[in-house]
Write a protein that holds these residues in place. Sequence first.
Motif, PDB file in Angstrom:
ATOM      1  N   PHE A   1       0.836  -1.202   0.000  1.00  0.00           N
ATOM      2  CA  PHE A   1       0.000   0.000   0.000  1.00  0.00           C
ATOM      3  C   PHE A   1       0.869   1.249   0.000  1.00  0.00           C
ATOM      4  O   PHE A   1       0.636   2.193   0.762  1.00  0.00           O
ATOM      5  CB  PHE A   1      -0.946  -0.022   1.209  1.00  0.00           C
ATOM      6  CG  PHE A   1      -1.886  -1.196   1.209  1.00  0.00           C
ATOM      7  CD1 PHE A   1      -3.042  -1.169   0.448  1.00  0.00           C
ATOM      8  CD2 PHE A   1      -1.582  -2.332   1.933  1.00  0.00           C
ATOM      9  CE1 PHE A   1      -3.901  -2.260   0.429  1.00  0.00           C
ATOM     10  CE2 PHE A   1      -2.430  -3.430   1.918  1.00  0.00           C
ATOM     11  CZ  PHE A   1      -3.600  -3.395   1.161  1.00  0.00           C
TER      12      PHE A   1
ATOM     13  N   ASP B   1      -0.604   4.748  -0.124  1.00  0.00           N
ATOM     14  CA  ASP B   1      -1.223   5.257   1.094  1.00  0.00           C
ATOM     15  C   ASP B   1      -0.106   5.679   2.044  1.00  0.00           C
ATOM     16  O   ASP B   1       0.488   4.853   2.747  1.00  0.00           O
ATOM     17  CB  ASP B   1      -2.087   4.150   1.704  1.00  0.00           C
ATOM     18  CG  ASP B   1      -2.830   4.604   2.962  1.00  0.00           C
ATOM     19  OD1 ASP B   1      -2.579   5.736   3.428  1.00  0.00           O
ATOM     20  OD2 ASP B   1      -3.644   3.821   3.478  1.00  0.00           O
TER      21      ASP B   1
ATOM     22  N   ALA C   1      -5.862   2.031   2.928  1.00  0.00           N
ATOM     23  CA  ALA C   1      -6.790   2.419   1.870  1.00  0.00           C
ATOM     24  C   ALA C   1      -6.534   1.568   0.637  1.00  0.00           C
ATOM     25  O   ALA C   1      -5.443   1.048   0.418  1.00  0.00           O
ATOM     26  CB  ALA C   1      -6.615   3.900   1.540  1.00  0.00           C
ATOM     27  N   GLY C   2      -7.581   1.437  -0.177  1.00  0.00           N
ATOM     28  CA  GLY C   2      -7.458   0.660  -1.408  1.00  0.00           C
ATOM     29  C   GLY C   2      -7.964  -0.753  -1.265  1.00  0.00           C
ATOM     30  O   GLY C   2      -7.856  -1.555  -2.203  1.00  0.00           O
ATOM     31  N   ALA C   3      -8.503  -1.091  -0.091  1.00  0.00           N
ATOM     32  CA  ALA C   3      -9.055  -2.427   0.135  1.00  0.00           C
ATOM     33  C   ALA C   3     -10.090  -2.348   1.241  1.00  0.00           C
ATOM     34  O   ALA C   3     -10.114  -1.397   2.033  1.00  0.00           O
ATOM     35  CB  ALA C   3      -7.950  -3.413   0.520  1.00  0.00           C
TER      36      ALA C   3
ATOM     37  N   GLY D   1      -8.554   2.674   4.756  1.00  0.00           N
ATOM     38  CA  GLY D   1      -8.276   4.097   4.832  1.00  0.00           C
ATOM     39  C   GLY D   1      -8.718   4.733   6.126  1.00  0.00           C
ATOM     40  O   GLY D   1      -8.960   5.944   6.184  1.00  0.00           O
TER      41      GLY D   1
END
Length: 937
Positions: free
Chosen positions: A749, A752, A787-789, A803
């Motif tokens: 990540f 992030d 973040a992103g999942a 996030g």
Amino acid sequence: MRLALAATASLSALTTTALAGEVRQVEHGMIVTTDAGEEVRILAFEDGSFRVTIARDVADAADSLMVIAEADGAPRFALNEGWASLTSSGGTAMVQVSDGRLVVYGREGEMLLDENAAARSITPVELEGQEWFATRVQFNRGTDEGLYGLGQHQNRQMNYNGEDVELAQHNMAIAVPYLVSTRGYGLLWDNNSITRVGDPELYAKLALDWRADYYLGDRQVVSRAEETVDYQYIRDQKRWPAAATAAVESATTGQNTAGNSLEEQRVVWTGSFTPETSGTHKFRLYSSSYVTVTADGEEVLRRWRQNWNPWYHNFELELTAGEPIELQIEWEPNQGYIALEHADPIFDADRHSVSFASEAGKAIDYYVVPAPSMDDAIAGYRRLTGRAPMMPEWAFGFWQSRQRYNTQVELLDVVSAYRDTGIPIDNIVQDWFYWPEDSWGCHCFDPVRFPDPSAMVREVHEQDARIMISVWPKFYPATDHARELAAGGYLYERPLEAGQLDWVGPGYPNTFYDPYTPEARGIYWRQMRDTLLPLGFDAWWMDATEPDWHSNLSIEERKYQMTSPATGVPGAAIFNSYPLPHAEGVAEGLREAQPDRRPFILTRSGFGGVQRASAALWSGDVAARWDDLRDQISAGLNLSLAGVPHWTHDIGGFSLEDRYSREDPDHLPEWRELYTRWFQFGAFTPLFRSHGEFPHRETPIIAADDPAMLESLTYYHRLRYVLMPYIYTVAAGTHFDDGTIMRPLVMDFEADRATWDIDDQYLFGPALLVAPVTEFEVRERQLYLPAGAEWIDANHGRRLAGGQTVTVAAPRERMPLFVRAGAIVPTGPVIQSTAQDTGGVLNVHVFAGADGSFTLYEDEGTDMGYRDGEFSRVPLTWDESARTLVIGERMGSFPGMHEAREIGVVVHDGDGGGSVFSEEPTRTIAYDGEAVELYLP
């Protein structure tokens, strides 16, 4: 005009005399001779990496111990406006002809490294009459990139940007000089000496008008002025005040010189520090026993460490020039060691830069690995230094160890206890001192305590377990093995000349062998082969490989004593490299003697390339404290990002305070909770291993009268084995895909920025987010979900968005654990060891919320067939929108493979329901290797 001549000269392969401002093409690269007469050689590799060597004559550069790859690239050369460049598949390396400044760009033209040529230095130093060079380079002044790797260190440093790291082998510190950046590169610094990353200057003792007050109990017995706080090494103890010395000496009798009951020692140093520079002042406290540091009355450090193993703890203070601050250090010596070191602030642009400075080398020598991702950086490192071989499957089961099993009966009883209680275990360990007291290095057993070691090994195997034996590079000089090594000049003489005694019995003279020649390594291995190998041991524990012949010698004394008698190379020039040739010698011997069997080596220290020696590393003799538990997380994560995939630690901490080791009832709850929390963390590290001093750590013993603790430990024993199909697949990826098991959040990540500095969470493989609890009596903890999942709580089944920082329950018996949405996690049944046949039963857990895939890997588990393609893979793919799972066609085969098997499937939608890995399958199919598509509404 000079540049035009240089361009002409570059076309000639016959040029033999280097001229200032000259550029020459050579095979796979170029050599630039700067105006100052330094040569800068750049060589390209086919994978896009570059080797950079800088010296008066680059031909003088030493052969690498770490790097085994040879330059093989065919770069495109150019010379334009004072810059010479090489362009390869990974990017472009440019050298300014006038001063040798290096700039490296990635394949998309992004700048990776920009050298500050003014900071580069190659300074002659004399070591034992030989000419060597202190070297330094600096890049990317003022950078905001994230920096990771560098081996294993115990100061809770995650992102090294702005930090100082000293690469010097120690019981608890592992020097691997590979740095990985979020900017898209890795940098391998090819130097074997002590190296400083960050501030190039050595920290100095903090010189003040310290008032030192020495106490016995509540009585102040000495008060004096001292310039520094400095009882750092054995040699410094002579400065101890006589009045306090008398009390210490009488401590062995339990009485003081006046005949009264023994009073405890205490020292308090108080001093006023007025900084000359504003900014971040960095401090290092080298200490053992109990110590507290305050600044203007505010506590900034409180630590304990066992006295025979002091090391550094870092702290920082933001100070203003001209404004004094009152420092106080309160210490309970217990005949321990202490010193306070300090470094003034450096310019902000230098503080936030990439800087390497080494004490001794023949040249500046380093490798740049352009890497769009951190996984690419790890792969590039292993292409240079060697792939990580497959470890045996049993290595990923549970390991039980103790300091130590005194008899073979003790060891066998422990294995039986695990089997009798149904608690899974794969490995038992025989630690040091199984030999007769005066025979260290004989590789033999005391016949009274170990009457039949071959039968001991056989009985362990009969219980479907494996056994590891401790073998040191240490020798008592009177043993036959030591005499043989000494006769060839392969035994260090200086430790013997110094008259050092170890801690066994009355204390014995001792030394280590010198592994820097093939002949010495051959003798050492043959001695192991002839004495221990025939007994049937499965794994080899190589302890004290720094080498550590005395924990409390100064660095200067350690360097002096480490000068290689066989090669004549000064110890200062090879200080960090010892564990590499030592491990390689044993690994090569094992591969030759047992060609059909995977070697397993556990070594306390490592160096760049150690992964190629079938070696796992552990974090040394750490203390059993909550702070030390927390420190293990970043230590293991950065070792992983230095390219070493197999790491472990002593669950519970190796050395305990008296309040624990004496089993004080008032402190027993804290000890049990500390061990339980450490055990939970250990279940999600590459190797799952319990080891330490008394009290005994065996699960049936340590939790015997605490049912909730026993349930918790047993739960994590079994969960580790349930997850074995997932774990073994991830472990296989370290060989086949140059993968990383224990993954800092920044690896997956990076976009992030909140993940860059997180030092107490990580991913275990691609799917599991682990959040250990590292404080006493904490029953909930905050953690960050990248973040992103989306994320599913593995303990409760609830889905949470990424996030955000969340607070989650953390009862004593469970550690927070999350699974990434889209993950597919194959699991197996609860088994007692990896030797148990599962019948091919497999459960596939799908964590809905995103598309996902995972390819299950299986092989025989212990042999070398994987090198010849004897393994199978089963691709698993989840389509979120279609709600379908495809169990793909099996690829490959291996001896003992289950041709037909039962596969259960369970989909987790994140709507609660409890522990996800305890849920039973909702669909079960028979699988014979043909692809199957399942609709799972």
